[in-house]
Design a protein around this motif. Sequence first.
Motif, mmCIF file in Angstrom:
data_model
loop_
_atom_site.group_PDB
_atom_site.id
_atom_site.type_symbol
_atom_site.label_atom_id
_atom_site.label_comp_id
_atom_site.label_asym_id
_atom_site.label_seq_id
_atom_site.Cartn_x
_atom_site.Cartn_y
_atom_site.Cartn_z
ATOM 1 N N LEU A 181 0.848 -1.192 0.000
ATOM 2 C CA LEU A 181 0.000 0.000 0.000
ATOM 3 C C LEU A 181 0.883 1.241 0.000
ATOM 4 C CD1 LEU A 181 -2.716 -0.956 2.651
ATOM 5 C CD2 LEU A 181 -2.678 -1.446 0.188
ATOM 6 N N PRO A 182 0.645 2.193 -0.882
ATOM 7 C CA PRO A 182 1.489 3.383 -0.942
ATOM 8 C C PRO A 182 1.315 4.259 0.289
ATOM 9 C CG PRO A 182 -0.403 3.652 -2.377
ATOM 10 C CD PRO A 182 -0.445 2.235 -1.881
ATOM 11 N N SER A 183 2.388 4.920 0.664
ATOM 12 C CA SER A 183 2.344 5.888 1.753
ATOM 13 C C SER A 183 1.497 7.088 1.339
ATOM 14 C CB SER A 183 3.763 6.342 2.087
ATOM 15 O OG SER A 183 3.754 7.510 2.872
ATOM 16 N N ALA A 184 0.933 7.751 2.328
ATOM 17 C CA ALA A 184 0.190 8.984 2.053
ATOM 18 C C ALA A 184 1.108 10.056 1.472
ATOM 19 C CB ALA A 184 -0.470 9.491 3.330
ATOM 20 N N GLU A 185 2.428 9.947 1.715
ATOM 21 C CA GLU A 185 3.387 10.915 1.182
ATOM 22 C C GLU A 185 3.607 10.766 -0.310
ATOM 23 O OE1 GLU A 185 6.968 11.746 3.624
ATOM 24 O OE2 GLU A 185 6.202 10.108 4.844
ATOM 25 N N ALA A 186 3.352 9.565 -0.846
ATOM 26 C CA ALA A 186 3.529 9.352 -2.283
ATOM 27 C C ALA A 186 2.438 10.112 -3.024
ATOM 28 C CB ALA A 186 3.460 7.872 -2.610
ATOM 29 N N LEU A 189 5.576 3.444 -8.103
ATOM 30 C CA LEU A 189 6.303 2.774 -7.024
ATOM 31 C C LEU A 189 6.589 1.319 -7.367
ATOM 32 C CD1 LEU A 189 4.346 4.017 -3.875
ATOM 33 C CD2 LEU A 189 6.673 4.680 -4.528
ATOM 34 N N GLY A 190 7.728 0.810 -6.890
ATOM 35 C CA GLY A 190 8.001 -0.616 -6.971
ATOM 36 C C GLY A 190 6.983 -1.384 -6.147
ATOM 37 N N ALA A 191 6.770 -2.639 -6.497
ATOM 38 C CA ALA A 191 5.685 -3.418 -5.891
ATOM 39 C C ALA A 191 5.811 -3.562 -4.384
ATOM 40 C CB ALA A 191 5.619 -4.804 -6.538
ATOM 41 N N THR A 192 7.031 -3.625 -3.861
ATOM 42 C CA THR A 192 7.211 -3.931 -2.440
ATOM 43 C C THR A 192 7.238 -2.706 -1.545
ATOM 44 O OG1 THR A 192 9.630 -3.869 -2.578
ATOM 45 C CG2 THR A 192 8.563 -5.971 -3.044
ATOM 46 N N VAL A 193 7.265 -1.508 -2.117
ATOM 47 C CA VAL A 193 7.572 -0.324 -1.313
ATOM 48 C C VAL A 193 6.350 0.542 -1.049
ATOM 49 C CG1 VAL A 193 9.890 -0.332 -2.303
ATOM 50 C CG2 VAL A 193 8.176 1.228 -3.228
ATOM 51 N N THR A 195 11.162 2.685 1.616
ATOM 52 C CA THR A 195 10.728 1.963 2.805
ATOM 53 C C THR A 195 9.630 0.993 2.399
ATOM 54 O OG1 THR A 195 9.757 2.110 5.011
ATOM 55 C CG2 THR A 195 9.106 3.815 3.438
ATOM 56 N N CYS A 196 9.713 -0.220 2.948
ATOM 57 C CA CYS A 196 8.739 -1.271 2.635
ATOM 58 C C CYS A 196 7.752 -1.489 3.772
ATOM 59 C CB CYS A 196 9.466 -2.586 2.334
ATOM 60 S SG CYS A 196 10.628 -2.487 0.971
ATOM 61 N N GLY A 197 7.901 -0.739 4.878
ATOM 62 C CA GLY A 197 7.049 -1.007 6.025
ATOM 63 C C GLY A 197 7.246 -2.442 6.478
ATOM 64 N N GLU A 198 6.149 -3.141 6.773
ATOM 65 C CA GLU A 198 6.243 -4.531 7.235
ATOM 66 C C GLU A 198 5.940 -5.524 6.110
ATOM 67 O OE1 GLU A 198 1.822 -5.249 9.141
ATOM 68 O OE2 GLU A 198 3.339 -4.326 10.420
ATOM 69 N N HIS A 208 10.240 -3.318 10.283
ATOM 70 C CA HIS A 208 10.155 -2.583 9.032
ATOM 71 C C HIS A 208 11.492 -2.741 8.303
ATOM 72 C CE1 HIS A 208 6.571 0.380 9.578
ATOM 73 N NE2 HIS A 208 6.275 -0.837 9.989
ATOM 74 N N THR A 209 11.448 -2.833 6.980
ATOM 75 C CA THR A 209 12.673 -2.904 6.191
ATOM 76 C C THR A 209 12.754 -1.726 5.237
ATOM 77 O OG1 THR A 209 11.609 -4.327 4.530
ATOM 78 C CG2 THR A 209 12.818 -5.417 6.310
ATOM 79 N N LEU A 210 13.975 -1.231 5.049
ATOM 80 C CA LEU A 210 14.248 -0.139 4.118
ATOM 81 C C LEU A 210 15.424 -0.550 3.249
ATOM 82 C CD1 LEU A 210 13.847 1.201 7.251
ATOM 83 C CD2 LEU A 210 13.557 3.221 5.846
ATOM 84 N N ASN A 211 15.466 -0.050 2.033
ATOM 85 C CA ASN A 211 16.591 -0.369 1.159
ATOM 86 C C ASN A 211 16.905 0.808 0.249
ATOM 87 O OD1 ASN A 211 15.260 -0.841 -1.672
ATOM 88 N ND2 ASN A 211 13.964 -1.977 -0.231
#
Length: 428
Positions: A108-113, A326-330, A354-357, A380-383
Amino acid sequence: MHDLKYIRENAADFDAALARRGVEPVAATILALDEENRSLATRLQEGQARRNEASKAIGKAKGQGDEETAQALMAEVSELKASLPELEDQARAAAEKLQNLVAALPNLPSAEAPDGADEEDNVEIKRWGTPRDFDFTPREHSDIGPALGLDFETAARMSGARFAFLRGQMARLQRAIGQYMLDKQTTENGYTECAPPLLVREEAVFGTGQLPKFAEDLFQTTDGRWLIPTSETSLANSVREQILDGAHLPQRITALTPCFRSEAGSAGRDTKGYIRQHQFEKVEMVTVAQPDQDEAEFQHMLASAESILEALELPYRNLMLCAGDLGATVRKTIDLEVWLPGQGAYREISSVSTCGEYQARRMNARYRPEGETKGTQFVHTLNGSGLAVGRTLVAVLENYQQEDGSVTIPEALKPYMGGMEKLEVATI
């Protein structure tokens, strides 16, 4: 992966978030499958419990001389034993169908996107540096490189298109760039260096979200392993199926590795030059964090990527990707694009996300909050790239090119080049 409990309680919000990515409403289908799955699981559990209960009652009835009851119970147990395997198969199939549907959905995209359908709707949020004012017409790296040791023809004869053979001073420059990046990320930016596997099992590629949807973009070996498309796959999976101590988070890790991509989704794009290769090197950054550390770690990772470009004095800009790009995982991504004077354009050199959880659920990676003994939560994971080595090489060639075809070495790289001042045109 998504939380079914969240979907049950927020079906409309779930569909609305996915709609921002162009995904059709799917919550009703998920909930119907979830209801079927839970119903079958309940029926199976009740059937197994009744079978066990009736089996015990047989002995009791026989002990009391009640042969009629014993025979009836035996018939019931026999019927249950015959029907339960079919019910088990139905339950297994329903669970797999639900799992496959949910696993194929993007994050799910962040509200910031920002809202938007594709890269045309991305929003520029920052520029750094001033593009160099050349007193000659700058050339693209694919025109400069061959005379300096960037050999595409030799690579094509042995490997085909989208490969390169680097020789002499060019090979040393690529090595210098990678080592410089790795040193900066580990000595200044707080990342721990790792040397991870380049081949991973299917569950690892599923964990970081490349499977099942993007299999065509990867290379698979004959024994079922997959060549990593980025060391994010190996680094993130280093915490799979673990419960981490919250006191030891965030965990920042990095690696300089070869990466392998089939580029199936980029047919016809960047077929010339060193921008888009099947095999390339990249310094990857991965952070495993608690949810309340996510934003601070995102900003730290972004600054870590920017620090490389600024030290090399390469002009760049930052783009906030819209929901549709956005990429599928982020959930949120900022792309760093470096200025390439030969192309007269900014081109992507890093993505920080950021991928969240989302990945943590696929990897079953959890942490126990400090001071607690029982409850766990998903990490949470980030890359992010810190940076793509080949594209940085391209940026150095184009931004530091001289009219005679030589290329000046950036000050930050000179210690890694044995004091070499420039790449000279020569017979390689």
